[in-house]
Scaffold this active site. Structure first.
Site, mmCIF file in Angstrom:
data_model
loop_
_atom_site.group_PDB
_atom_site.id
_atom_site.type_symbol
_atom_site.label_atom_id
_atom_site.label_comp_id
_atom_site.label_asym_id
_atom_site.label_seq_id
_atom_site.Cartn_x
_atom_site.Cartn_y
_atom_site.Cartn_z
ATOM 1 N N PHE A 166 0.854 -1.318 0.102
ATOM 2 C CA PHE A 166 -0.026 0.073 0.079
ATOM 3 C C PHE A 166 0.931 1.282 0.094
ATOM 4 O O PHE A 166 1.682 1.529 0.888
ATOM 5 C CB PHE A 166 -0.957 0.026 1.290
ATOM 6 N N ASP A 251 9.701 2.921 1.436
ATOM 7 C CA ASP A 251 8.542 3.604 1.785
ATOM 8 C C ASP A 251 8.247 3.621 3.406
ATOM 9 O O ASP A 251 7.823 2.502 3.770
ATOM 10 C CB ASP A 251 7.206 3.044 1.056
ATOM 11 N N LYS A 280 3.005 11.313 6.520
ATOM 12 C CA LYS A 280 2.477 11.310 7.690
ATOM 13 C C LYS A 280 2.949 12.137 8.994
ATOM 14 O O LYS A 280 2.857 13.020 9.235
ATOM 15 C CB LYS A 280 2.227 9.549 8.190
#
Length: 424
Positions: A166, A251, A280
């Site tokens: 994801f 990531d 984030k």
């Protein structure tokens, strides 16, 4: 002087389990949920709670009910809701200048990219906004590097990705997703990606060709259920990428910036990728901030006009990002995540085996597989909500827990007790 603020905030809940939210919801809450349903796309299925305030590891809904936040904005709130250090940085910058665009220099940009690069042990950083935008930037970087540096023929660059990944929701990113919900009826898709099983370094090696420019992976797959790869996997991928002349792109949008007990999840194997993808928590739970961080020989492939973002690297984002880097520079949050992460996993290990099939994770991050006979993940999450704990399901009966790093051991124990009650 500690940078962890007011540890134990909300601990007054703790004498027992009697202080739970009052239900049913008020007419005000119901009206707000109905308004949302009527006037937006139904691309999310949020739990039926309407949050109005937040502080530390706790949130309060419009009816005054308090909940322990065990999701932390999918790691965007690593430093807690309304962290005073981060709020102070934002307020100070708000009083000065918030946006210039990259058409001009501003006094926060240079210090931010320098300090972020230093935190990562790299030479340069390219700020963006959302995590998906940072991933897209990484994909463009790898292709550009492949053509300019490696000499891959034009339009033949390939990037190896992992099944179950994801990385976001843009068209190029869902082009290499293996989740049917992410792909169905969104094609045609962007070519140039090869998918291999996650955790299988040999599969990565076998997939590399002369056209391969990079390997993109999550050191821990969060959305897939907090999947931790086998020991030595990241080390093996690093060796393969170095030997075969391709970029290793990590990531760390969810796994990085303290979540797993180290600055980066790659640090668990002392692996340094060629390119970090961050987001984030880099925005401190205040605004979207993301970045790609690499050495100059990688990020130096861009020329003016080839990539950009109006809001990327804006003064407010840079000021907050600098404050985030400052919190991480002390190492206190990372150490706290290690200690409390061990405590959380020890507590989860006490849950009955007939209730919990498996628990995975590192640091303050766990994926808990509940026996499907006891309820779907959505059902368990709703039961937790009525017991004052906010968590989120994924993939059937898996519950994800990723609280702010300011949570206390007592709060973690209480959350595990509520999970026991919700699934029991």
């Amino acid at each position: 002087m500690t940078t962890i603020y007011e540890i134990g905030r909300g601990a007054e809940f703790g004498a027992g389990d009697a202080t739970l939210p009052r239900f049913p919801r008020s007419a005000k809450a119901e009206a707000l949920i109905a308004q949302s349903d009527a006037h937006t796309a139904h691309n999310y299925h949020p739990l039926p709670v309407v949050i109005a305030e937040a502080d530390g590891a706790w949130v309060t809904d419009v009816d005054g009910n308090r909940y322990l936040d065990m999701l932390a904005g999918y790691s965007a709130l690593n430093f807690g809701h309304r962290n005073p250090v981060l709020l102070a940085a934002a307020r100070e910058q708000l009083s000065r200048v918030t946006l210039t665009s990259r058409a001009f220099h501003h006094d926060q940009f240079g210090p931010f990219v320098a300090e972020l690069a230093q935190l990562c042990g790299k030479e340069a950083a390219l700020p963006m906004n959302s995590g998906a935008e940072a991933v897209e930037t990484a994909l463009k970087t790898a292709r550009k590097w492949g053509y300019q540096v490696k000499g891959v023929p034009e339009d033949r660059a390939q990037i190896i990705t992992c099944e179950g990944n994801f990385h976001g929701r843009t068209l190029s990113i869902v082009s290499f997703s293996t989740d049917p919900d992410a792909r169905n009826e969104f094609g045609p898709f962007t070519p140039g990606f090869v998918s291999v099983p996650y955790g299988d370094a040999a599969a990565i090696e076998a997939a590399i060709t002369s056209d391969t420019v990079a390997v993109l992976l999550e050191p821990i797959q969060g959305e897939a259920g907090v999947l931790v790869p086998p020991d030595g996997y990241l080390t093996a991928v690093r060796e393969i990428c170095t030997r075969r002349g391709v970029l290793m792109m990590a990531d760390e949008i969810q796994s990085g910036l303290g979540r797993t007990g180290y600055t980066f999840a790659c640090d668990h194997e002392s692996v340094v990728p060629d390119l970090y993808i961050l987001g984030k928590a880099l925005g401190g739970g205040i605004l979207p901030v993301s970045a790609v961080v690499a050495d100059r020989d990688v990020l130096g492939v861009f020329k003016p006009g080839e990539h950009g973002s109006t809001f990327g690297g804006n003064p407010l984002a840079c000021a907050v990002g600098r404050a985030v880097v400052g919190l991480l520079a002390t190492g206190e949050y990372q150490a706290r995540a290690r200690v409390l992460g061990a405590h959380l996993h020890e507590a989860l290990a006490t849950l009955p085996k007939e209730m919990v099939r498996s628990v995975r994770g590192r640091g303050l991050w766990a994926g808990i597989d509940i026996d499907p006979a006891l309820g779907t993940g959505r059902e368990i999450s709703e039961r937790l909500m009525t017991r004052g704990v906010l968590a989120k399901d994924t993939h059937g009966s898996t519950i994800r827990m990723a609280p702010p790093l300011v949570v206390t051991a007592e709060e973690l124990d209480w959350a595990v007790r509520q999970l026991h009650s919700a699934a029991g």
